[in-house]
Write a protein that holds these residues in place. Structure first.
Motif, short mmCIF file in Angstrom:
data_model
loop_
_atom_site.label_atom_id
_atom_site.label_comp_id
_atom_site.label_asym_id
_atom_site.label_seq_id
_atom_site.Cartn_x
_atom_site.Cartn_y
_atom_site.Cartn_z
N LEU A 16 -10.32 8.31 -7.41
CA LEU A 16 -10.31 7.68 -6.12
C LEU A 16 -8.87 7.13 -5.68
CD1 LEU A 16 -13.21 5.21 -7.04
CD2 LEU A 16 -13.34 6.95 -5.52
N MET A 17 -8.14 6.60 -6.51
CA MET A 17 -6.66 6.44 -6.25
C MET A 17 -5.89 7.54 -5.53
SD MET A 17 -5.61 3.86 -9.38
CE MET A 17 -4.19 3.53 -8.72
N ALA A 18 -6.31 8.91 -5.96
CA ALA A 18 -5.49 9.82 -5.55
C ALA A 18 -5.93 10.24 -4.04
CB ALA A 18 -5.78 11.21 -6.40
N LEU A 19 -7.21 9.75 -3.45
CA LEU A 19 -7.66 9.78 -2.22
C LEU A 19 -6.99 8.85 -1.32
CD1 LEU A 19 -11.13 10.55 -2.98
CD2 LEU A 19 -9.70 12.19 -2.32
N GLY A 20 -6.28 7.82 -1.95
CA GLY A 20 -5.79 7.06 -0.99
C GLY A 20 -6.84 5.98 -0.50
#
Length: 221
Positions: A16-20
């Motif tokens: 999720l964090m990689a998607l911003g």
């Protein structure tokens, strides 16, 4: 057609964090009603967390029993101190501005304290006003429902365990409630106290917690 089939999808946090920053959209196809729940499991990086209110406000205090000087708060160092072998009165205050169902109020003790259970034969007697009965017995006026209620008798069930104290209620009306119990300082040391937490057990997104705290058990105050 309609179905009661359930499906579960787990997504790792790093994905999720990689998607911003993004919006999450849910939609269904066909007739009927879609029931869903979104939850997140996580562990804080620090042992010291601030109080949060997502449906409940929770505070916790430690105080002396009548005629005793067993506990004190060091304002300079921001730490509670209790005398080894003495009893401590623990008071939790829980506030809810809405009707809640299946509520659990859980207080985690520092490792140096042990709760006293007056229901057990041979258990030392605690404070008459804090024998794990839920707090003061006076009637209080409820500004949210325009009715009176008792702070003392709101728990329907109480658990006193080695490391935590628990109080439960199936239907909790809006108001301010107290839960009190007595603990004994059994072990010397410096401890971190996890937050006390209140939540709707079947809707855990409605919850609240107190601050984390430091607690020292010492030989003399």
């Amino acid at each position: 057609g309609r179905t009661t089939e359930t499906k579960q999808t787990l997504v790792k946090m790093r994905g999720l964090m990689a998607l911003g920053e993004n919006n999450l959209f849910l939609h269904k196809e066909g007739p009927g009603r879609l029931y869903y729940r979104i939850g997140m499991s996580y562990a804080p990086k620090s042992l010291f967390v601030k109080a949060s209110n997502y449906g409940f406000e929770v505070t916790r205090t430690y105080s002396n029993l009548k005629g005793k000087e067993s506990v004190a708060y060091d304002e300079e160092k921001k730490v509670w101190k209790a005398k080894l072998g003495e009893k401590v009165k623990v008071t939790l205050t829980m506030t809810s501005t809405a009707k809640r169902y299946h509520v659990a109020l859980v207080d985690f003790l520092p490792a140096g304290l042990e709760p006293l259970n007056p229901a057990l034969k041979g258990s030392p007697k605690g404070d008459d006003e804090a024998d794990s009965s839920g707090g003061g017995g006076r009637l209080m006026y409820n500004p949210y429902t325009y009715r009176c209620y008792s702070r003392k008798y709101w728990p329907e069930h109480i658990n006193l365990r080695d490391e935590r104290a628990e109080a439960f209620r199936s239907l909790l009306w809006p108001g301010i409630y107290e839960f009190t119990y007595t603990a004994t300082a059994t072990s010397l040391g410096e401890f971190v106290v996890p937050p006390a937490k209140a939540e709707e057990m079947y809707s855990p997104e409605n919850f609240g917690r107190s601050n984390s705290e430091r607690f020292h058990v010492v030989e003399t105050l």
